[in-house]
Design an enzyme around this catalytic site. Structure first.
Site, short mmCIF file in Angstrom:
data_model
loop_
_atom_site.label_atom_id
_atom_site.label_comp_id
_atom_site.label_asym_id
_atom_site.label_seq_id
_atom_site.Cartn_x
_atom_site.Cartn_y
_atom_site.Cartn_z
N ILE A 72 0.84 -1.33 0.15
CA ILE A 72 -0.36 -0.13 -0.06
C ILE A 72 0.74 1.07 0.19
O ILE A 72 2.28 1.14 0.35
CB ILE A 72 -0.94 -0.09 1.41
N LYS A 73 1.03 2.15 -1.34
CA LYS A 73 0.99 3.15 -1.20
C LYS A 73 0.62 4.86 -0.55
O LYS A 73 -0.49 5.10 -0.86
CB LYS A 73 1.62 4.30 -3.05
#
Ligand code: G3P
Length: 217
Positions: A83-84
């Site tokens: 997840i960014k």
């Protein structure tokens, strides 16, 4: 140094994967939007079928609770999804919570060593300093990369340094010299890395000489 592709284009990712040069992929909302009106989760799933290494899927909400909802949803797409989260207060809060839940986070939009320290302490698995965008405003992206690597090494922090916003082979070579864990690059830069005019000229000459010899036989 691992090579990541900074693109959401499936053809580019496939071409790099065939060469063994796609250890991972980073996407962002801009890169996804360049692919047209694709279904985000399906598109990330397609990328994860091509590449077994980390594939970054960026949250698009500015608010922590919504980032958490997005992160928990996207991580179900495939086991290699990372997840960014942006390097904001909400982004770092979300990073800390997701990390506590065993979800890997790539903290993006890093433009200072101070921000990189905060991201590591919040539990980021990856930190993404944007070299090219710093160069664009007359700053020095490679100097930031050097500072982050030095600081993380001082403390043995496990956050991987992911040099991002790379614009040229020089960025990639210098990132490797500095010991960056990862360089993420557009496909165009990957192509530029492979090319040298003397290689093409030499190969043309070898083939021409070989064909002359074959003609004489
Ligand atoms: O993936 C984030 C970063 O690499 C963006 O690069 O070229 O848009 O500054 P750029």
């Amino acid at each position: 140094m691992k090579f990541f592709l900074d693109t959401a284009n499936l053809d580019e990712i496939r071409k790099a994967a065939v060469l063994g040069l796609a250890d991972g992929v980073t996407t962002n909302p801009t890169l996804i939007s360049r692919e047209g009106n694709v279904d985000f989760k399906q598109h990330i799933a397609e990328i994860c079928k091509i590449v077994s290494g980390p594939v970054s899927a960026e949250v698009t909400s500015p608010v922590k609770d919504d980032m958490l909802r997005e992160g928990r949803e996207y991580v179900k797409i495939a086991p290699n999804v990372v997840i960014k989260c942006p390097l904001t207060v909400d982004g770092l809060e979300a990073t800390r919570i997701l990390n506590d839940e065993g979800i890997k986070v790539n903290v993006t939009l890093c433009f200072s060593a101070a921000q990189a320290i905060c991201a590591a302490k919040a539990g980021a698995s990856f930190i993404s300093p944007f070299l090219g965008r710093l160069d664009d405003i007359g700053d020095n992206g490679l100097r930031l990369l050097e500072e982050i690597i030095e600081i993380y090494d001082n403390y043995g922090w496990k956050t991987e340094v992911l040099a991002a916003s790379l614009r040229s082979p020089i960025h990639v070579i210098e990132a490797a010299r500095l010991g960056s864990d990862i360089a993420t690059m557009p496909y165009k830069v990957l192509e530029q890395l492979l090319k040298h005019p003397l290689t093409d000229k030499g190969q043309d000459q070898f083939l021409a000489d070989w064909n002359k010899r074959a003609a004489k036989a």
